[in-house]
Design a protein around this motif. Sequence first.
Motif, short mmCIF file in Angstrom:
data_model
loop_
_atom_site.label_atom_id
_atom_site.label_comp_id
_atom_site.label_asym_id
_atom_site.label_seq_id
_atom_site.Cartn_x
_atom_site.Cartn_y
_atom_site.Cartn_z
N PHE A 31 0.65 -1.24 0.06
CA PHE A 31 0.05 -0.01 0.04
C PHE A 31 0.96 1.30 -0.16
N THR A 32 2.11 1.00 0.27
CA THR A 32 3.09 2.35 0.24
C THR A 32 4.37 2.31 -0.55
N ALA A 33 4.44 1.20 -0.96
CA ALA A 33 5.77 1.42 -1.59
C ALA A 33 5.96 0.44 -2.98
N GLY A 79 7.10 10.71 1.74
CA GLY A 79 6.59 9.91 0.26
C GLY A 79 5.42 9.30 0.51
N ARG A 80 5.21 8.05 0.21
CA ARG A 80 4.05 7.15 0.50
C ARG A 80 3.70 6.64 1.58
N GLY A 81 4.95 6.56 2.65
CA GLY A 81 4.73 6.27 3.90
C GLY A 81 5.09 4.94 4.64
N TYR A 82 6.22 4.31 3.68
CA TYR A 82 6.62 2.92 3.94
C TYR A 82 7.30 2.78 5.18
N ALA A 83 8.41 3.76 5.09
CA ALA A 83 9.30 3.80 6.38
C ALA A 83 8.47 4.07 7.71
N THR A 84 7.67 5.15 7.57
CA THR A 84 6.85 5.66 8.76
C THR A 84 6.06 4.24 9.53
N ASP A 104 7.11 16.25 5.25
CA ASP A 104 6.94 16.25 3.85
C ASP A 104 6.02 17.55 3.33
N PRO A 105 6.44 18.25 2.47
CA PRO A 105 5.78 19.42 1.89
C PRO A 105 4.58 18.97 0.99
N GLU A 106 4.62 17.66 0.78
CA GLU A 106 3.66 17.22 -0.31
C GLU A 106 2.67 16.32 0.24
N LEU A 107 2.64 16.26 1.56
CA LEU A 107 1.65 15.36 2.56
C LEU A 107 0.35 15.60 1.90
#
Length: 243
Positions: A31-33, A79-84, A104-107
Amino acid sequence: MRTIGIKQKLQEIGVDPDSVVMGDFDYIGEFTAKRDRKPNDQNYKKYGCFYRSNYERGILIYHLIRQHNLTSFLEIGFGRGYATFCAARAFYDAGVIGKITTIDPELNETYIKALKTVFPEDWFRNIEFVKARSQDALAQINQSYDLVYIDGDHSYEGTKLDWLGTKDKWNKFLLFDDYHLPGKDDPGIQCSQLIDEIDDWSKELIIMDRRMFFDDRQFSDDKINYGQVLLSKAETNVGRNDW
């Protein structure tokens, strides 16, 4: 700077690579990477549309948190949140109320809301989503974090600003994304130029992309000329045999 493979690094911090539950990271990555190939890519026809690009970074982040009893994580570049979410799962599995700050400025709030239908609510409880440029957000942060992950602007100047903004804010580990060795040229990725300037005995390049997950490119370890660079405080390196 020494080079080490992800499996060897896991062993060094006390994790048997065969004990890693690969499906947990595959689920988060789904879902994220997950990435897709274009139809004109030769591997699109041969292997398929989708592939797992460096899901191993989540495995490393998860186990650094678990093995070293970390309680806080700062990320530059959601990014898309994988690490988080790999970090969120690590804190949850450890029974720790960990603090996660991701900048992230693009959240995209709609995207984050959609992820709440996929991942457990408990994973979100201690995540602070900060929609801002990293240099602006970091100027407002007065605390330090056990693990800092720099995965934002990959230009030399952008990486430098993120390093200067976090170099006094990490307690145990700092991880840089996308270090390229000579021979892997990408004008848009200049992280290695800044990382090479950092004078830190603990620097190590960890080769990880598709070293545990299936690599349909069939690259051997010595063909991977990029990775992520980890900086560590001395007390976290008891397993290293080179200091």
